[in-house]
Write an enzyme that holds these catalytic residues in place. Structure first.
Site, PDB file in Angstrom:
ATOM      1  N   PRO A  36     -29.729   2.084 -31.704  1.00  0.00           N
ATOM      2  CA  PRO A  36     -28.951   1.881 -32.931  1.00  0.00           C
ATOM      3  C   PRO A  36     -29.781   1.271 -34.059  1.00  0.00           C
ATOM      4  O   PRO A  36     -30.361   0.204 -33.912  1.00  0.00           O
ATOM      5  CB  PRO A  36     -27.851   0.910 -32.481  1.00  0.00           C
ATOM      6  N   GLU A  37     -29.865   1.973 -35.169  1.00  0.00           N
ATOM      7  CA  GLU A  37     -30.492   1.449 -36.379  1.00  0.00           C
ATOM      8  C   GLU A  37     -29.508   1.663 -37.522  1.00  0.00           C
ATOM      9  O   GLU A  37     -28.350   2.039 -37.290  1.00  0.00           O
ATOM     10  CB  GLU A  37     -31.845   2.120 -36.617  1.00  0.00           C
ATOM     11  N   LYS A  51     -27.188  -3.266 -40.178  1.00  0.00           N
ATOM     12  CA  LYS A  51     -26.807  -2.946 -38.800  1.00  0.00           C
ATOM     13  C   LYS A  51     -25.469  -3.569 -38.414  1.00  0.00           C
ATOM     14  O   LYS A  51     -25.081  -3.545 -37.247  1.00  0.00           O
ATOM     15  CB  LYS A  51     -27.895  -3.405 -37.838  1.00  0.00           C
ATOM     16  N   ARG A 102     -41.747  -5.768 -29.647  1.00  0.00           N
ATOM     17  CA  ARG A 102     -41.317  -4.374 -29.783  1.00  0.00           C
ATOM     18  C   ARG A 102     -42.467  -3.451 -29.397  1.00  0.00           C
ATOM     19  O   ARG A 102     -43.632  -3.769 -29.614  1.00  0.00           O
ATOM     20  CB  ARG A 102     -40.908  -4.085 -31.232  1.00  0.00           C
TER      21      ARG A 102
END
Length: 251
Positions: free
Chosen positions: A2-3, A51, A241
Site C-alpha cells: 500500500p502506497e 497514506k 527498507r
C-alpha cells in the site's frame, strides 16, 4: 504494497459504495472503540490524505492507515469476520470490511485533520504544491535520497516501490545525499506524475510498458538485467527498507 496510489484508489472505491448511504451495521473490532456504533447514520464523505484514509459519518470520522498489510474490501455479500478484521460497515446490501489495518480509530470529525497536519504536500491531493515539496526536500541536504522521499513530512504518498523507482529514473543511488539532486523540482514532479498515472491501476507501471513483467525499472528485479544498460540490478536488504538499483545507471 500500500502506497499513496493504493489508498487513493481505496478511497474512491469506498466513496462509490458508501457515500450517501445509511449504515445498517457498524462493528468496530478494536478494543478502545468497540462500543462505537454509527448504525443509522449516513456516510457523508470518504477521502484520503497521503497514506491515511477517512470515512466521515455524522460527527465521527473513521481514520485508518493500511501500513504494510492492511486493506479495505467492498462486496455485496454479508461480511464474515475472522481475527484479522478490524471493522465492518454495512449499508443495505453493501459491505465494507477493513482487514489488518495498521491504524483504526474513531475520531471527532471536527478535529480529524489533526492526525495529518504534520504531512507534506499530498502527491494526489488538492494541496499538491511542487515548490513546497522541493523546499522540504532541500531542507535536509545530508539525508539519503530514499530516506527523504519516504519521509511523509516531506511529501505524502511515496512508499518503497516509488522511492526505488524515482531514484533510478533520476539517476541517483538510494543512498546518495539529497544535495546530489540538482533539480529537486523535477524529482518531486516526477513523483507526482508516477502516482497520478497509477492512481486507478491495480498493477503499478513506472516504465510506460504495462505488459506483465515489464512495468517496473528496478524494484523487485534483483539479479535481472537493467532495462537500460543490461547490468544486473543490485539489492540490499540490510536497512529498514529493501533497496534496488542499477550500479551503472545510478551514481
Amino acid at each position: 504494497m500500500p502506497e499513496g496510489d493504493t489508498v487513493f484508489r481505496t478511497a474512491e472505491t469506498l466513496r462509490k459504495a458508501l457515500v450517501g448511504r445509511r449504515l445498517t451495521r457498524c462493528d468496530v473490532r478494536v478494543p478502545r472503540f468497540a462500543t462505537v456504533d454509527l448504525t443509522g447514520q449516513v456516510v457523508d464523505e470518504v477521502c484520503s490524505r497521503g497514506k491515511h484514509l477517512f470515512i466521515r459519518v455524522g460527527a465521527a470520522s473513521i481514520h485508518s492507515h493500511l501500513k504494510m498489510d492492511g486493506s479495505w474490501r467492498v462486496s455485496s455479500r454479508v461480511a464474515r469476520a475472522d481475527y484479522r478484521v478490524r471493522i465492518i460497515l454495512e449499508a443495505g446490501d453493501i459491505s465494507a470490511v477493513g482487514t489488518d489495518l495498521g491504524v483504526l480509530e474513531i475520531l471527532e470529525r471536527e478535529h480529524d485533520s489533526d492526525v495529518v497536519d504534520h504531512l507534506g504536500p499530498d502527491l494526489l491531493g488538492d494541496d499538491w504544491d511542487p515548490k513546497v515539496a522541493a523546499d522540504n526536500l532541500a531542507a535536509g541536504p545530508d539525508r539519503p535520497i530514499a530516506e527523504a522521499l519516504l519521509d511523509q513530512r516531506v511529501l505524502a504518498g511515496i512508499g518503497n516501490v516509488y522511492s526505488n523507482e524515482l531514484c533510478f529514473v533520476s539517476g541517483h543511488l538510494p543512498t546518495a545525499m539529497v544535495s546530489a539532486v540538482t533539480d529537486r523540482h523535477r524529482l518531486v514532479s516526477l513523483a507526482r506524475e508516477m502516482l497520478w498515472v497509477n492512481r486507478f491501476r491495480r498493477n503499478r507501471c513506472t516504465t510506460g510498458d504495462t505488459r506483465a513483467g515489464r512495468q517496473l525499472w528496478v524494484y523487485g528485479r534483483a539479479g535481472q538485467s537493467c532495462r537500460r544498460c543490461g547490468t544486473p540490478v543490485k539489492r540490499d536488504d540490510n536497512g529498514d527498507r529493501v533497496a534496488y538499483w542499477c550500479p551503472s545507471c545510478q551514481r
